[in-house]
Design a protein around this motif. Structure first.
Motif, mmCIF file in Angstrom:
data_model
loop_
_atom_site.group_PDB
_atom_site.id
_atom_site.type_symbol
_atom_site.label_atom_id
_atom_site.label_comp_id
_atom_site.label_asym_id
_atom_site.label_seq_id
_atom_site.Cartn_x
_atom_site.Cartn_y
_atom_site.Cartn_z
ATOM 1 N N SER A 174 54.310 -82.821 56.602
ATOM 2 C CA SER A 174 54.642 -82.635 55.148
ATOM 3 C C SER A 174 56.226 -82.217 55.124
ATOM 4 C CB SER A 174 54.068 -81.624 54.582
ATOM 5 O OG SER A 174 54.393 -81.279 53.083
ATOM 6 N N GLU A 175 56.907 -83.389 54.633
ATOM 7 C CA GLU A 175 58.314 -83.137 54.750
ATOM 8 C C GLU A 175 59.196 -83.509 53.397
ATOM 9 O OE1 GLU A 175 60.421 -82.335 57.274
ATOM 10 O OE2 GLU A 175 58.750 -82.121 58.871
ATOM 11 N N ILE A 176 60.463 -83.014 53.034
ATOM 12 C CA ILE A 176 60.902 -83.240 51.903
ATOM 13 C C ILE A 176 62.134 -84.262 52.413
ATOM 14 C CG2 ILE A 176 62.633 -82.427 50.169
ATOM 15 C CD1 ILE A 176 60.029 -81.628 49.825
ATOM 16 N N TYR A 177 61.906 -85.387 51.608
ATOM 17 C CA TYR A 177 62.992 -86.555 52.054
ATOM 18 C C TYR A 177 63.799 -86.505 50.475
ATOM 19 C CZ TYR A 177 65.103 -91.152 52.548
ATOM 20 O OH TYR A 177 65.646 -92.432 52.540
ATOM 21 N N HIS A 178 65.116 -86.659 50.854
ATOM 22 C CA HIS A 178 66.155 -86.804 49.808
ATOM 23 C C HIS A 178 66.869 -88.109 49.803
ATOM 24 C CE1 HIS A 178 66.715 -82.238 49.195
ATOM 25 N NE2 HIS A 178 66.090 -82.184 50.424
ATOM 26 N N VAL B 153 61.633 -86.576 47.354
ATOM 27 C CA VAL B 153 60.349 -87.086 47.819
ATOM 28 C C VAL B 153 59.638 -86.014 48.661
ATOM 29 C CG1 VAL B 153 58.976 -88.946 48.224
ATOM 30 C CG2 VAL B 153 61.259 -89.107 47.271
ATOM 31 N N LEU B 154 58.388 -85.494 48.232
ATOM 32 C CA LEU B 154 57.537 -85.103 48.988
ATOM 33 C C LEU B 154 56.697 -85.995 49.738
ATOM 34 C CD1 LEU B 154 56.396 -82.362 50.174
ATOM 35 C CD2 LEU B 154 54.877 -82.279 48.306
ATOM 36 N N VAL B 155 57.000 -86.164 51.362
ATOM 37 C CA VAL B 155 56.264 -87.030 51.839
ATOM 38 C C VAL B 155 54.906 -86.227 52.794
ATOM 39 C CG1 VAL B 155 56.202 -88.905 53.674
ATOM 40 C CG2 VAL B 155 58.134 -88.306 52.220
ATOM 41 N N ASN B 156 53.615 -86.366 52.387
ATOM 42 C CA ASN B 156 52.669 -86.063 53.312
ATOM 43 C C ASN B 156 52.010 -87.358 53.988
ATOM 44 O OD1 ASN B 156 52.297 -83.001 52.249
ATOM 45 N ND2 ASN B 156 51.812 -84.136 50.242
ATOM 46 N N ALA B 157 51.866 -87.080 55.315
ATOM 47 C CA ALA B 157 51.624 -88.097 56.232
ATOM 48 C C ALA B 157 50.457 -87.557 57.225
ATOM 49 C CB ALA B 157 52.801 -88.671 56.829
ATOM 50 N N LYS B 158 49.784 -88.635 57.807
ATOM 51 C CA LYS B 158 48.629 -88.354 58.838
ATOM 52 C C LYS B 158 49.263 -89.568 59.820
ATOM 53 C CE LYS B 158 44.499 -86.953 57.906
ATOM 54 N NZ LYS B 158 44.724 -85.730 58.587
ATOM 55 N N ALA B 159 49.368 -88.963 61.011
ATOM 56 C CA ALA B 159 49.908 -90.038 62.241
ATOM 57 C C ALA B 159 48.770 -90.193 63.293
ATOM 58 C CB ALA B 159 51.453 -89.788 62.596
ATOM 59 N N HIS B 160 48.448 -91.499 63.584
ATOM 60 C CA HIS B 160 47.536 -91.470 64.690
ATOM 61 C C HIS B 160 48.020 -92.350 65.780
ATOM 62 C CE1 HIS B 160 44.968 -91.471 60.903
ATOM 63 N NE2 HIS B 160 43.976 -90.937 61.768
ATOM 64 N N ASP C 112 51.422 -90.242 51.591
ATOM 65 C CA ASP C 112 51.440 -90.008 50.076
ATOM 66 C C ASP C 112 52.584 -89.514 49.864
ATOM 67 O OD1 ASP C 112 49.674 -89.749 47.882
ATOM 68 O OD2 ASP C 112 50.278 -87.621 48.276
ATOM 69 N N PHE C 113 53.081 -90.236 48.857
ATOM 70 C CA PHE C 113 54.630 -89.666 48.257
ATOM 71 C C PHE C 113 54.102 -89.111 46.839
ATOM 72 C CE2 PHE C 113 54.763 -93.688 50.586
ATOM 73 C CZ PHE C 113 55.891 -93.100 51.725
ATOM 74 N N LYS C 114 55.130 -87.878 46.580
ATOM 75 C CA LYS C 114 55.149 -87.394 45.248
ATOM 76 C C LYS C 114 56.675 -87.115 44.998
ATOM 77 C CE LYS C 114 50.771 -84.979 45.501
ATOM 78 N NZ LYS C 114 50.058 -83.527 45.566
ATOM 79 N N TYR C 115 57.026 -87.716 44.064
ATOM 80 C CA TYR C 115 58.563 -87.554 43.408
ATOM 81 C C TYR C 115 58.675 -86.369 42.675
ATOM 82 C CZ TYR C 115 59.057 -92.358 45.173
ATOM 83 O OH TYR C 115 59.317 -93.613 45.969
ATOM 84 N N TYR C 116 60.085 -85.589 43.062
ATOM 85 C CA TYR C 116 60.501 -84.507 42.275
ATOM 86 C C TYR C 116 61.861 -84.894 41.909
ATOM 87 C CZ TYR C 116 56.204 -82.290 43.897
ATOM 88 O OH TYR C 116 54.743 -82.137 44.196
ATOM 89 N N ARG D 99 59.571 -96.851 52.175
ATOM 90 C CA ARG D 99 59.816 -97.408 53.592
ATOM 91 C C ARG D 99 60.706 -96.308 54.382
ATOM 92 N NH1 ARG D 99 63.449 -101.580 53.256
ATOM 93 N NH2 ARG D 99 65.203 -99.868 53.430
ATOM 94 N N ASP D 100 62.014 -96.006 53.661
ATOM 95 C CA ASP D 100 62.720 -95.008 54.267
ATOM 96 C C ASP D 100 62.152 -93.692 54.533
ATOM 97 O OD1 ASP D 100 64.465 -97.235 54.276
ATOM 98 O OD2 ASP D 100 65.660 -96.262 52.671
ATOM 99 N N ALA D 101 61.099 -93.078 53.839
ATOM 100 C CA ALA D 101 60.593 -91.846 53.596
ATOM 101 C C ALA D 101 59.707 -91.870 54.873
ATOM 102 C CB ALA D 101 59.741 -91.412 52.284
ATOM 103 N N LYS D 102 58.888 -93.137 54.959
ATOM 104 C CA LYS D 102 57.778 -93.322 56.044
ATOM 105 C C LYS D 102 58.748 -93.201 57.303
ATOM 106 C CE LYS D 102 53.987 -96.011 57.061
ATOM 107 N NZ LYS D 102 53.294 -97.240 56.647
#
Length: 208
Positions: A56-60, A80-87, A122-126, A146-149
């Motif tokens: 869970s990261e904040i991307y500017h 952008v709040l980026v919630n991600a699950k990496a395999h 999953d992206f959430k914009y603030y 793409r950049d947030a990922k």
């Protein structure tokens, strides 16, 4: 009568050799089938060597492509709040094995390094700000995703997931050994080599 006994004896000898040859051929085929079954089992076990991690990261984001144009039309910014699950797992095509049917051995010569297989995001914009004449476009949102990922992907090598996957691989080799031993074979990994570390980026925005 003597000729009858000789004939029977010759027939018995011939039958014995035919039976022995048939039995040897059947044993060879059975051994060959065993090696194929064992290697298939090993690959099926490896298929499940995956570890996952949550991020869970904040991307500017700030539009820099139209830097000079933004001075007149207004800047585009977003948090952008980026919630991600990496395999993380292994490319099975890189596992190298041979069988020595005569000595009933499966020889493991190569086991790959772990790779990043998928990233679900999953992206959430603030605090999304558009210029007075510079709105967000579909292309902008695609670039942001793409950049947030990639922002998440770049943090994975330091997350410990790769090291965890390597430990799982060592445990799996021990499991392989036990599977092979169940039918009296041996797993030989004395010639095992480990590939150079290879980290693959994921930059396809559609691969969520």
């Amino acid at each position: 009568m003597e000729l009858l006994f000789i004939g029977l004896a010759v027939g018995a000898v011939v039958a014995f050799f035919i039976f022995a040859r048939f039995n040897k051929e059947r044993s060879r085929m059975k051994t060959s089938e065993q090696s194929v079954v064992l290697m298939d089992k090993i690959k099926s076990v490896c298929k499940f060597i995956t570890v996952e991690g949550d991020f869970s990261e904040i991307y500017h984001y700030e539009n820099m492509k139209e830097k000079y144009l933004s001075l007149f039309l207004g800047k585009k910014k977003a948090i952008v709040l980026v919630n991600a699950k990496a395999h993380v797992g292994f490319d099975l095509s890189k596992i190298k094995m041979d069988s020595d049917n005569q000595q009933k051995k499966i020889i493991l010569t190569n086991f790959p390094q772990p790779e990043l297989l998928t990233v679900e995001t999953d992206f959430k914009y603030y605090d999304k700000r558009e210029g007075w004449a510079n709105p967000f476009t579909t292309s902008d949102l695609t670039d942001i995703n793409r950049d947030a990922k990639n922002y998440i992907v770049e943090k994975i090598p330091q997350s410990g997931l790769m090291d965890q996957a390597r430990k799982e691989a060592l445990d799996t080799i021990i499991l392989m050994e036990k599977i092979v031993e169940t039918i009296g074979w041996k797993l030989d990994y004395t010639a095992l080599t480990i590939e150079e570390k290879n980290y693959r980026k994921i930059d396809d925005p559609t691969n969520n």
